[in-house]
Scaffold this motif. Sequence first.
Motif, PDB file in Angstrom:
ATOM      1  N   ALA A  74      36.150 -54.629  81.686  1.00 14.65           N
ATOM      2  CA  ALA A  74      35.895 -53.631  81.478  1.00 14.65           C
ATOM      3  C   ALA A  74      34.945 -52.969  82.272  1.00 14.65           C
ATOM      4  N   ARG A  75      35.079 -51.710  82.108  1.00 17.79           N
ATOM      5  CA  ARG A  75      34.624 -50.435  83.084  1.00 17.79           C
ATOM      6  C   ARG A  75      33.111 -50.414  82.478  1.00 17.79           C
ATOM      7  N   VAL A  76      32.529 -49.923  83.105  1.00 19.93           N
ATOM      8  CA  VAL A  76      31.019 -48.938  82.965  1.00 19.93           C
ATOM      9  C   VAL A  76      31.003 -47.929  83.917  1.00 19.93           C
ATOM     10  N   ARG A  77      31.356 -46.670  83.624  1.00 19.23           N
ATOM     11  CA  ARG A  77      31.618 -45.860  84.878  1.00 19.23           C
ATOM     12  C   ARG A  77      30.178 -44.943  85.380  1.00 19.23           C
ATOM     13  N   GLY A  78      30.521 -44.713  86.492  1.00 17.95           N
ATOM     14  CA  GLY A  78      29.607 -44.246  87.015  1.00 17.95           C
ATOM     15  C   GLY A  78      29.594 -42.733  87.301  1.00 17.95           C
ATOM     16  N   THR A  79      28.313 -42.399  87.424  1.00 15.35           N
ATOM     17  CA  THR A  79      28.553 -40.914  88.004  1.00 15.35           C
ATOM     18  C   THR A  79      28.667 -40.318  89.160  1.00 15.35           C
ATOM     19  N   LEU A 149      31.341 -49.890  87.395  1.00 17.53           N
ATOM     20  CA  LEU A 149      30.737 -51.316  87.500  1.00 17.53           C
ATOM     21  C   LEU A 149      32.662 -52.484  86.848  1.00 17.53           C
ATOM     22  N   VAL A 150      33.196 -53.432  86.911  1.00 18.02           N
ATOM     23  CA  VAL A 150      33.734 -53.854  86.528  1.00 18.02           C
ATOM     24  C   VAL A 150      34.216 -55.178  85.931  1.00 18.02           C
ATOM     25  N   ILE A 442      21.824 -57.297  92.598  1.00 19.97           N
ATOM     26  CA  ILE A 442      23.366 -56.627  93.447  1.00 19.97           C
ATOM     27  C   ILE A 442      23.843 -55.862  92.736  1.00 19.97           C
ATOM     28  N   VAL A 443      23.442 -55.856  91.584  1.00 18.65           N
ATOM     29  CA  VAL A 443      24.168 -55.080  90.354  1.00 18.65           C
ATOM     30  C   VAL A 443      23.459 -53.294  90.717  1.00 18.65           C
ATOM     31  N   ALA A 444      22.190 -53.441  90.527  1.00 23.20           N
ATOM     32  CA  ALA A 444      21.429 -52.258  90.469  1.00 23.20           C
ATOM     33  C   ALA A 444      21.613 -51.859  92.476  1.00 23.20           C
ATOM     34  N   GLU A 445      21.540 -52.419  92.792  1.00 24.16           N
ATOM     35  CA  GLU A 445      21.667 -52.131  94.692  1.00 24.16           C
ATOM     36  C   GLU A 445      22.783 -51.890  95.033  1.00 24.16           C
ATOM     37  N   ARG A 446      23.916 -51.993  94.354  1.00 29.51           N
ATOM     38  CA  ARG A 446      25.303 -51.304  94.428  1.00 29.51           C
ATOM     39  C   ARG A 446      25.410 -50.410  93.812  1.00 29.51           C
ATOM     40  N   VAL A 447      25.500 -50.254  92.558  1.00 28.02           N
ATOM     41  CA  VAL A 447      26.146 -49.319  91.803  1.00 28.02           C
ATOM     42  C   VAL A 447      25.019 -48.526  90.639  1.00 28.02           C
ATOM     43  N   GLY A 448      23.805 -49.097  91.120  1.00 30.13           N
ATOM     44  CA  GLY A 448      22.269 -48.623  90.725  1.00 30.13           C
ATOM     45  C   GLY A 448      21.969 -48.269  88.647  1.00 30.13           C
TER      46      GLY A 448
END
Length: 448
Positions: A74-79, A149-150, A442-448
């Motif tokens: 499952a993947r959330v695409r980043g900008t 985020l995967v 962690i997720v907020a810091e690394r992929v925002g």
Amino acid sequence: MSVQLDARDPGAADTVELLRELIREGCVNDGTPSSGQEIRSVRVLQRFLAEAVRAGRLETQVLESAPGRASLVARVRGTDPSAPVLGLLGHLDVVPVDPDGWSRNPFGGDLIDGEVWGRGAVDMLYLTAAFACVVRDVALAPAPPRGDLVLLAVADEEAGSEYGIHWLVREHPETVRMTEAISESGGMRMGRHVAIEVAEKGSAGRRLVVHGKPGHASIPYGASSAAFRVGDVLQRLAEVKPAAETGELWNAFVAARIDDPELAERLRDPVRIDAALPMLGGIAGYAHAVSRTTISPTVLRAGAVHNVIPAAGTIDLDIRTLPGTTDADVDDLLAALLGPLVDEVEIVHLRGWAATSSSPDTPLFAAIERSVEAVSGSPVVPIMAAGGSDNRVMRELGVPAYGFGLLAPGWSYERYREGVHGHDERIDVESIDLSLAALRRIVAERVG
């Protein structure tokens, strides 16, 4: 029905309920190709993530390496294409159980006195559930993340990963494209520190083959039983042991876990380590394992029928290696340990893999440190895992990967190891809550 609990993270109730559902699916992996049947837990995750998929914010794939041996990506695409791609790597299979050793149904997923009971609760379904919860929430957030985020919820980790992450790497390499990853084997308490896994030992299985002279068992004179030679080799291996080796991770473990300065000094001396091990109590087994290459005879064979003196015998060895140890090093070590017997023994290579490690000097590890300390008030200590996980596959691809978790105070390494593959496996809601809160940071810091 939602779970009512006192938690700092608003998603803890959903994570607990998802964990209970995953336990109830009972995806037991006994090492045979048809076991596991992780497709059942994949369907649970699909239902959990369905809202994000319908909203067009989450891309999912179900990939089967064999009938029923399914993994979910499952993947959330980043900008921002230049931003990190963070992978959350969880497995869905669990090891078999002996129901007679359990106080409750090992696949009931019962929530009793703030603890979720069931096979896989600690290893590692609580983290897989937390990973899915964070991925869903990031997907449904008002704004997309900066980086991808995967979620990788994979099959077959407990039996070597051939039907899971290894198969994905071979057949669907695009699914594992990420720049950093988090998986299991962290979060236990080492004194006032929280342990985060940065390395794990390798496996270098060997089969020792010895030969004798066969004959009828009723007339043993003149024969030379391979069974006796197996015994000679075992005695030699029991008497001669690999030497201890110290390094940065060993010194970090001693500093975090050992309060007695005199004992700590002894443990930092490779010559004196073994004499000090009995003073470590329940942590002695771990300390022994991560301070050297270990050799464990596991399977012995000699003979087929009771009235024939066997002509050959074999000893299978489970050998776990430290980072930097090569196959040639293992063979040289065995030759040294066998000593005068070495010319009588054939050494056959079995399946294995190299030890792996990730530097603690990375942005992801720094984010883990900050997040764990912010949530728990505890510093982090990097450790080596004595066993294996799917982290090694990511490291082999050049991806820094760490064993994560944030277990509640009281979850020593000893308690953690008792839960993994043991009877009455269970995880407390507080540990789920703490891990989820730290993971979000962690997720907020690394992929925002």
